[in-house]
Design an enzyme around this catalytic site. Sequence first.
Site, PDB file in Angstrom:
ATOM      1  N   HIS A 230       0.826  -1.210   0.000  1.00 15.31           N
ATOM      2  CA  HIS A 230       0.000   0.000   0.000  1.00 15.31           C
ATOM      3  C   HIS A 230       0.862   1.262   0.000  1.00 15.31           C
ATOM      4  CE1 HIS A 230      -2.886   2.982  -0.010  1.00 15.31           C
ATOM      5  NE2 HIS A 230      -2.331   3.496   1.060  1.00 15.31           N
ATOM      6  N   ARG A 445      -6.607  -9.328 -14.426  1.00 16.44           N
ATOM      7  CA  ARG A 445      -5.554 -10.343 -14.529  1.00 16.44           C
ATOM      8  C   ARG A 445      -6.053 -11.608 -15.225  1.00 16.44           C
ATOM      9  NH1 ARG A 445      -2.055  -9.857  -8.879  1.00 16.44           N
ATOM     10  NH2 ARG A 445      -0.860  -8.097  -9.623  1.00 16.44           N
TER      11      ARG A 445
END
Length: 554
Positions: A230, A445
């Site tokens: 993050h 993905r």
Amino acid sequence: MSASVVYDPRPYRLPEGQLRVLTWSMYIAIAAMAAGMAHGLAQALSYGGIDVLQHFPGLKSYYQGLTVHGVANVLVLTFAFSNGFLPLLVSRAVSRPLNGPLLHATFWALLAGVVLTSYAVTSNQASVLYTAYAPLQAHWTYYLGLALVVVSTWLATANMSLTVRAWRREHPGERTPLLAFISVASYAMWVLASIPIAVSFLGFLLPWSLGWIERVDPLFNRTLFWFTGHPIVYAWLLPAYVSWYALIPRQVGGKLVSDTLTRGVFILFLLLSIPTGFHHQYTDPGISTKMKALHALMTFGVFYPSLATAFSVTASLEMGGRARGGGGLLGWIRKLPWGDPSVAAQLLAMLTFVLGGITGLINASYTVNQVVHNTAWIPGHFHMTVGSAVFLTIIGVTYWAVPYLTGKKLWAPKLAALQPWVYSIGLFIFARGLISGGLQGMPRRTFMAQATYTGEGWELAGALTAIGGSIMTVSILMFFLVIGMTWLVGKQGEAPTDIPISEALSPPATAGWTTKLDRLGWWVVAAIVLIVIAYGPFFLTYSMNMVSPGFRIF
Ligand code: HAS
Ligand code: CU
């Protein structure tokens, strides 16, 4: 020093030898952009059902291409750029040279890291995506190479810190120039944030890929990944914020609004960027719901300094627009120097980032995340953050930095000023596709060109993604044309001779509590306390299960 201590106003240019090293770091960034862009186009077309991957020489799979795209754009481009950009600003802010040996060490660590990683990825021995999740196992050169890229950022931080410390010793009792402070603070946050990924790569995944340990714990490593993963997004973002706060006001004829607010924003990022990583793991087992909720709350906290930035930077822009004769409520916007390619790119970076920020808030909302997690929405979000705010700012900075560094005038500035518009229009179409597709369950993905299934609305979403991505590619080619021609035929001697740095509206206080803001070491300690609160319970109670051998399914 001037009244507004953003930088030392005496003319200063780094010794040419040092400038050359920083310039080459930025060239590595541009080379990474080229690799990332080619694969980006292939990814976007795949959503539209078009398979161009089969025509890429040497490319074995969709996942190899996606790994190149991610690694080149967000791990190499971003850090190679910042390794050049931030030390350049620090040395200019305090009018002092950098530490030579450290500067060279930074560059060679970066280059060695990039070479090793490129070897692993291009030889199809590391098609594990940029998130490097175990139990997928890459070649050892992938982990070592990326670790070296991280080490290069640590060396750059050490260099900037030493430079600022030397200045402070010569100027006792004076405030650290703002530009130097925020540049160092950006990378100081990152140094702290990058320790978990270093532990994961060097302590587990690298020995595992070498066969020194047989098994690892996937969840444990995944948690270490997001512990860094993050805050890494703010390591990409903060150099852009440095430009928006300290350079852009000058470029549009305005001023930096508040010295104290600006320092405060970067300190808040140092404090709040890291204890939020579980918002990438809301759906992961093995992490308590309470801790996930705490990280959700902290994520809303780290939203705040970006909101403060939005208001503060807009005020600087308004000041510039009005000084240039803009009137009325919004008339000043038109008067901004849109014809300056560096400004146009960064204004559009800001505008597209508004939507990036909003989609981030949606991701962060614990329960709403269930709707968007692992769907095409997520790449929709991050192309409007790292793919807009960061990417367009890198481009905008390059438009003044390449002329400044090489002494050559920018080639075809009108074309250059059009380029970010083309990119932004493409980006909005592209992101509209991914965002709407994601809401209708279109996965991320996934090699959609070969998927044997489809869903409602995916066709339109995929087509928009492909069209938008193609337009973005055209725009990046325009950028390469401009920069390439500047190198080749740019007129010598007509380039800017100094970096565009703003004055602040009012100088920083020299007495009272705000002077304490400069004590970065104390803020690092406070950040560590917050990290211990946010991650301590997980690491204290988690019992590691070294269960997983490595899999190479590529
Ligand atoms: Fe994010 C996933 C939450 C910001 C990047 N994010 C990702 C991933 C990436 C990424 C790469 O909570 C995917 C990772 C993966 O592969 O799985 N993100 C947030 C939140 C923010 C945020 C709350 N993200 C970023 C930034 C990124 C980035 C910045 C890159 C640089 N994100 C999430 C969450 C996930 C996530 C969850 C996990 C989702 C999942 O389920 O997997 C906030 O920091 C955003 C704050 C931003 C703002 C906008 C402020 C606007 C400004 C512009 C001002 C405009 C002006 C215009 C001045 C509040 C500062 C004036 C101009 C004129 C011309 C007038
Ligand atoms: Cu995040």
